[in-house]
Write a protein that holds these residues in place. Structure first.
Motif, PDB file in Angstrom:
ATOM      1  N   PHE A   1      43.547  19.361  -1.777  1.00  0.00           N
ATOM      2  CA  PHE A   1      44.091  18.065  -2.181  1.00  0.00           C
ATOM      3  C   PHE A   1      45.621  18.069  -2.226  1.00  0.00           C
ATOM      4  CE2 PHE A   1      39.921  18.494  -4.243  1.00  0.00           C
ATOM      5  CZ  PHE A   1      39.278  17.386  -3.702  1.00  0.00           C
ATOM      6  N   GLY A   2      46.246  19.082  -1.639  1.00  0.00           N
ATOM      7  CA  GLY A   2      47.693  19.142  -1.635  1.00  0.00           C
ATOM      8  C   GLY A   2      48.295  19.608  -2.942  1.00  0.00           C
ATOM      9  N   LEU A   3      47.520  20.308  -3.779  1.00  0.00           N
ATOM     10  CA  LEU A   3      48.003  20.828  -5.051  1.00  0.00           C
ATOM     11  C   LEU A   3      48.418  22.285  -4.887  1.00  0.00           C
ATOM     12  CD1 LEU A   3      45.199  19.356  -7.353  1.00  0.00           C
ATOM     13  CD2 LEU A   3      47.509  18.472  -7.060  1.00  0.00           C
ATOM     14  N   PRO A   4      49.263  22.804  -5.779  1.00  0.00           N
ATOM     15  CA  PRO A   4      49.616  24.230  -5.708  1.00  0.00           C
ATOM     16  C   PRO A   4      48.370  25.097  -5.829  1.00  0.00           C
ATOM     17  CG  PRO A   4      51.103  23.076  -7.196  1.00  0.00           C
ATOM     18  CD  PRO A   4      50.018  22.107  -6.842  1.00  0.00           C
ATOM     19  N   SER A   5      48.193  26.001  -4.885  1.00  0.00           N
ATOM     20  CA  SER A   5      46.997  26.828  -4.856  1.00  0.00           C
ATOM     21  C   SER A   5      47.300  28.231  -5.351  1.00  0.00           C
ATOM     22  CB  SER A   5      46.417  26.890  -3.439  1.00  0.00           C
ATOM     23  OG  SER A   5      47.390  27.375  -2.536  1.00  0.00           O
ATOM     24  N   LYS A   6      46.254  28.965  -5.578  1.00  0.00           N
ATOM     25  CA  LYS A   6      46.367  30.303  -6.134  1.00  0.00           C
ATOM     26  C   LYS A   6      47.077  31.240  -5.170  1.00  0.00           C
ATOM     27  CE  LYS A   6      43.536  33.691  -8.596  1.00  0.00           C
ATOM     28  NZ  LYS A   6      42.166  34.013  -9.039  1.00  0.00           N
ATOM     29  N   ILE A   7      47.925  32.113  -5.741  1.00  0.00           N
ATOM     30  CA  ILE A   7      48.663  33.073  -4.930  1.00  0.00           C
ATOM     31  C   ILE A   7      47.759  34.244  -4.592  1.00  0.00           C
ATOM     32  CG2 ILE A   7      50.609  34.662  -4.922  1.00  0.00           C
ATOM     33  CD1 ILE A   7      51.423  31.785  -4.743  1.00  0.00           C
ATOM     34  N   LEU A   8      47.742  34.611  -3.321  1.00  0.00           N
ATOM     35  CA  LEU A   8      46.961  35.763  -2.895  1.00  0.00           C
ATOM     36  C   LEU A   8      47.679  37.053  -3.238  1.00  0.00           C
ATOM     37  CD1 LEU A   8      45.787  34.617   0.633  1.00  0.00           C
ATOM     38  CD2 LEU A   8      44.442  34.681  -1.448  1.00  0.00           C
TER      39      LEU A   8
ATOM     40  N   THR B   1      56.518  33.675  -4.039  1.00  0.00           N
ATOM     41  CA  THR B   1      56.906  32.935  -2.838  1.00  0.00           C
ATOM     42  C   THR B   1      56.322  33.537  -1.576  1.00  0.00           C
ATOM     43  OG1 THR B   1      58.920  34.257  -2.750  1.00  0.00           O
ATOM     44  CG2 THR B   1      59.038  32.142  -3.903  1.00  0.00           C
ATOM     45  N   SER B   2      56.545  34.795  -1.331  1.00  0.00           N
ATOM     46  CA  SER B   2      56.254  35.360  -0.022  1.00  0.00           C
ATOM     47  C   SER B   2      54.780  35.486   0.250  1.00  0.00           C
ATOM     48  CB  SER B   2      56.909  36.747   0.108  1.00  0.00           C
ATOM     49  OG  SER B   2      56.448  37.598  -0.906  1.00  0.00           O
ATOM     50  N   THR B   3      53.947  35.483  -0.791  1.00  0.00           N
ATOM     51  CA  THR B   3      52.512  35.587  -0.562  1.00  0.00           C
ATOM     52  C   THR B   3      51.833  34.232  -0.498  1.00  0.00           C
ATOM     53  OG1 THR B   3      52.153  35.784  -2.935  1.00  0.00           O
ATOM     54  CG2 THR B   3      52.385  37.820  -1.703  1.00  0.00           C
ATOM     55  N   GLN B   4      52.588  33.170  -0.595  1.00  0.00           N
ATOM     56  CA  GLN B   4      52.008  31.842  -0.509  1.00  0.00           C
ATOM     57  C   GLN B   4      51.728  31.481   0.941  1.00  0.00           C
ATOM     58  OE1 GLN B   4      51.157  29.855  -2.966  1.00  0.00           O
ATOM     59  NE2 GLN B   4      50.484  28.172  -1.660  1.00  0.00           N
ATOM     60  N   ILE B   5      50.483  31.081   1.220  1.00  0.00           N
ATOM     61  CA  ILE B   5      50.084  30.688   2.567  1.00  0.00           C
ATOM     62  C   ILE B   5      50.031  29.174   2.628  1.00  0.00           C
ATOM     63  CG2 ILE B   5      48.262  30.785   4.289  1.00  0.00           C
ATOM     64  CD1 ILE B   5      47.494  33.470   3.241  1.00  0.00           C
ATOM     65  N   ASP B   6      50.813  28.568   3.506  1.00  0.00           N
ATOM     66  CA  ASP B   6      50.873  27.121   3.645  1.00  0.00           C
ATOM     67  C   ASP B   6      49.673  26.630   4.444  1.00  0.00           C
ATOM     68  OD1 ASP B   6      53.263  27.066   2.266  1.00  0.00           O
ATOM     69  OD2 ASP B   6      54.473  27.304   4.084  1.00  0.00           O
ATOM     70  N   ARG B   7      48.943  25.689   3.844  1.00  0.00           N
ATOM     71  CA  ARG B   7      47.802  25.088   4.517  1.00  0.00           C
ATOM     72  C   ARG B   7      47.903  23.586   4.393  1.00  0.00           C
ATOM     73  NH1 ARG B   7      42.872  28.790   2.025  1.00  0.00           N
ATOM     74  NH2 ARG B   7      43.488  30.761   2.961  1.00  0.00           N
ATOM     75  N   GLU B   8      47.481  22.901   5.426  1.00  0.00           N
ATOM     76  CA  GLU B   8      47.505  21.453   5.410  1.00  0.00           C
ATOM     77  C   GLU B   8      46.368  20.931   4.525  1.00  0.00           C
ATOM     78  OE1 GLU B   8      49.649  19.377   6.647  1.00  0.00           O
ATOM     79  OE2 GLU B   8      50.890  20.994   7.480  1.00  0.00           O
ATOM     80  N   PRO B   9      46.655  19.987   3.629  1.00  0.00           N
ATOM     81  CA  PRO B   9      45.585  19.447   2.767  1.00  0.00           C
ATOM     82  C   PRO B   9      44.556  18.669   3.580  1.00  0.00           C
ATOM     83  CG  PRO B   9      47.615  18.190   2.496  1.00  0.00           C
ATOM     84  CD  PRO B   9      47.963  19.388   3.342  1.00  0.00           C
ATOM     85  N   ILE B  10      43.323  18.764   3.155  1.00  0.00           N
ATOM     86  CA  ILE B  10      42.257  18.022   3.831  1.00  0.00           C
ATOM     87  C   ILE B  10      42.307  16.544   3.467  1.00  0.00           C
ATOM     88  CG2 ILE B  10      39.753  17.805   4.052  1.00  0.00           C
ATOM     89  CD1 ILE B  10      39.518  20.761   3.592  1.00  0.00           C
ATOM     90  N   ILE B  11      42.590  16.252   2.209  1.00  0.00           N
ATOM     91  CA  ILE B  11      42.671  14.879   1.731  1.00  0.00           C
ATOM     92  C   ILE B  11      43.736  14.819   0.647  1.00  0.00           C
ATOM     93  CG2 ILE B  11      40.769  15.307   0.136  1.00  0.00           C
ATOM     94  CD1 ILE B  11      40.077  12.361   0.293  1.00  0.00           C
ATOM     95  N   ALA B  12      44.566  13.803   0.693  1.00  0.00           N
ATOM     96  CA  ALA B  12      45.620  13.641  -0.305  1.00  0.00           C
ATOM     97  C   ALA B  12      45.057  12.989  -1.563  1.00  0.00           C
ATOM     98  CB  ALA B  12      46.761  12.796   0.261  1.00  0.00           C
TER      99      ALA B  12
END
Length: 603
Positions: free
Chosen positions: A147-154, A193-204
């Motif tokens: 949903f375009g929210l901050p996601s968990k850091i891997l 920062t560096s472990t954050q993987i940018d993904r396109e949200p499925i739905i806003a």
């Protein structure tokens, strides 16, 4: 039909009430004159044995208007009425979702998300953001990116693996390309920062209201229920209307820019009172409605939200009680007779909606549904049935106060939770009830992102017991080559899946609220500081231990060196003496030196 139909909320049930209204036996009534006596007639349809559960006003307005005449044109009108009800419900869900989104967008939770996104955005690194409001990576939802929210850091290792898979490079190529740099980069990775993987949200988030609205209006379960004669959509539309008016802003701005008050308490109260009159189970939704109207005020609520909230919950509660009492008063006038007679009518029309009871004195009970009440009820002795009715019927009420106490900040979550619980504990459980619960839950994306994998598996597994229930229901009651145990296990699996989803939904909301409180109160910062101090102490102890070990090692090495030097000096002396002895070998040939005496060694 048993999977999606509640038999006491159908057009057929109203048609049966019309039959008893027009063909009342004279044995049950004692009246004189020709023609219909309205009071006596409505009293007759609730005589034991008729099994009529529809309230008198429902029979009067819906039954006599759309069912009793029995024309084909009225059948078309009934279908259009249900379509309009679904359209009203979809409209209410859309605006309800928009208002929930606007309210949460002004909350501290959304403010934390904005600061978190600013801290992760490389372009905004030099911008201003409050580090105290940044949510740590480990506390973020794992599926927030949907949903375009901050996601968990891997973790670093998982992030490197994910990057390899994403870039299409094999592990061997990566090792040959980077060499020994992976170890150094892994040690210096910043987990923020560096472990954050940018993904396109499925739905806003802003698209969720319209998507939920379309899904509600176009879902096949509601279409099948309306096509087979269910009138549950009418009561759901009234419930959603009460939510719509309960969440309406207290003021609106005119074209001249003047704020004026918008009265909505009366409309919300009468909508919920009508739904409760038709089905007493809807009374539980009074709690989230009162929360929307300011039942609980939190000291940490932002002023913008406080100004946008109503504070008239007492008036709404009084209006709800007044309208509900008024409906029962008019119904009592319609039934006629003494108050004791109407109390019996109330018991006959209210109790089957909140508890599984026998239909009449013969001991017959409602048929199989997606719940487990019918199976347990027919398996026990008659003397235990009252205990079973009170205990099982009271289970949903046990959850109301604890849930409100813990989740009073999230009325929309409470509404979805109550509906999901009703999908399990309602006396006649249907999939139609569950569908509304799913749509209300969809309006809470910040909770859905924290739900676990078992809920996802349970959601996609639900069609299996539903389809098998319909198959085995026909095998048992139509063809006669099945038995109730076939249906029981499908109902058990259905209830298990719904319980898993409901519990995980509540658990995810609790996690969400806990993260918010931790960041607001600075608990995360305190824990991070404490962790840093602990790490420094551990590092200091390790350094001291390392220095001590180095000293002991150096001392040991010095001792070994001295010992080795001593041994070398001794060996040199022995070699020197041996050389001297070799140079001074006595000559026994000239007879000047005595021969050494032989030495005898005894072993």
């Amino acid at each position: 039909g048993a999977a999606i139909l509640d038999p006491i909320h159908t057009w057929d049930h109203l048609e049966e009430a019309c039959f008893w209204l027009e063909n009342r036996p004279s044995l049950w009534t004692d009246f004189s004159g020709v023609g219909r006596d309205v009071g006596v007639g409505y009293s007759a349809i609730y005589t034991p044995g008729t099994r009529i559960v529809a309230p008198p006003l429902v029979v009067a307005f819906l039954g006599e208007t759309f069912v009793c005449p029995g024309s084909t044109f009225l059948g078309v009108i009934r279908t259009l009425l249900l379509l309009i009800a679904d359209g009203i419900g979809a409209y209410c869900i859309y605006h309800l979702g928009k208002r929930i989104f606007d309210a949460e967008n002004r909350s501290n939770e959304a403010e934390m998300e904005r600061h978190t996104e600013s801290s992760e955005n490389k372009k905004d690194k030099e911008g201003k953001f409050n580090g105290d409001l940044v949510i740590p990576g480990i506390l973020r939802p794992e599926r927030g990116w949907i949903f375009g929210l901050p996601s968990k850091i891997l973790p670093p290792d998982e992030c490197l693996i994910d990057e390899k898979v994403t870039n299409g490079a094999s592990a061997n190529d990566k090792e040959q390309k980077d060499g020994n740099k992976n170890d150094e980069s892994t040690e210096n990775i910043d987990t923020t920062t560096s472990t954050q993987i940018d993904r396109e949200p499925i739905i806003a988030l802003i698209q969720i209201p319209i998507v939920t609205c379309i899904l509600y209006y176009c879902n096949p379960i509601s279409m099948l229920a309306n096509a087979t004669g269910s009138i549950r959509s009418l009561w759901d539309a009234l419930l959603l209307l009460s939510f719509y008016y309960a969440t309406m802003p207290p003021t609106r701005i005119t074209k001249e820019g003047i704020p004026i008050k918008v009265p909505s308490a009366t409309k919300a109260a009468i909508s919920l009172a009508l739904a409760t009159y038709a089905d007493a189970g809807y009374a539980v939704f009074l709690l989230p409605v009162l929360l929307w109207r300011g039942l609980v005020r939190c000291a940490q609520t932002p002023p913008t939200i406080k100004r946008a909230q109503h504070q008239d919950w007492k008036m709404l509660l009084a209006l709800y009680i007044f309208y509900l009492a008024g409906l029962h008063y008019f119904a009592s006038l319609l039934v006629g007779g003494e108050s004791r007679e109407y109390i019996k009518v109330m018991v006959q029309t209210i109790l089957p909606n909140v508890a599984f009871v026998q239909q009449d004195g013969s001991g017959s009970v409602p048929g199989p549904s997606m719940g487990l009440h019918w199976y347990m009820f027919v398996q026990m002795f008659d003397r235990f049935r009252p205990y079973f009715t009170v205990f099982v019927g009271g289970i949903p009420a046990m959850f109301a106060i604890p849930l409100v106490t813990r989740l009073h900040r999230y009325p929309s979550v409470l509404a979805a939770t109550f509906q999901l619980l009703w999908a399990i504990f309602r006396p006649t459980t249907t999939v139609h009830t569950l569908i509304l619960g799913f749509h209300l839950a969809l309006l809470n994306p910040r909770t859905i992102t924290r739900m676990r994998n078992p809920s996802l598996v349970s959601f996609f597994a639900l069609p299996v017991p539903i389809l098998l229930f319909m198959t085995f229901h026909r095998m048992w009651l139509v063809t006669g080559n099945g038995n109730p145990n076939y249906i029981y296990f499908q109902c058990f699996a259905y209830g298990l899946f719904v319980i898993i989803i409901s519990m995980d939904f509540v658990s995810a909301t609790v996690k969400r609220d806990k993260v918010r409180r931790m960041v607001e109160n600075g608990t995360v910062k305190k824990l991070a500081k404490k962790k840093e101090e602990t790490q420094n102490e551990v590092k200091k102890v390790q350094e001291q231990d390392g220095m001590q070990m180095e000293a002991e090692t150096a001392k040991e090495q010095n001792g070994n060196a001295e010992k080795k030097a001593t041994e070398d000096v001794g060996n040199d002396n022995v070699n020197r003496n041996a050389t001297e002895d070799v140079g001074n070998i006595p000559d026994y040939r000239d007879g000047t030196d005595d021969k050494p005496e032989p030495v005898v060694v005894f072993l």
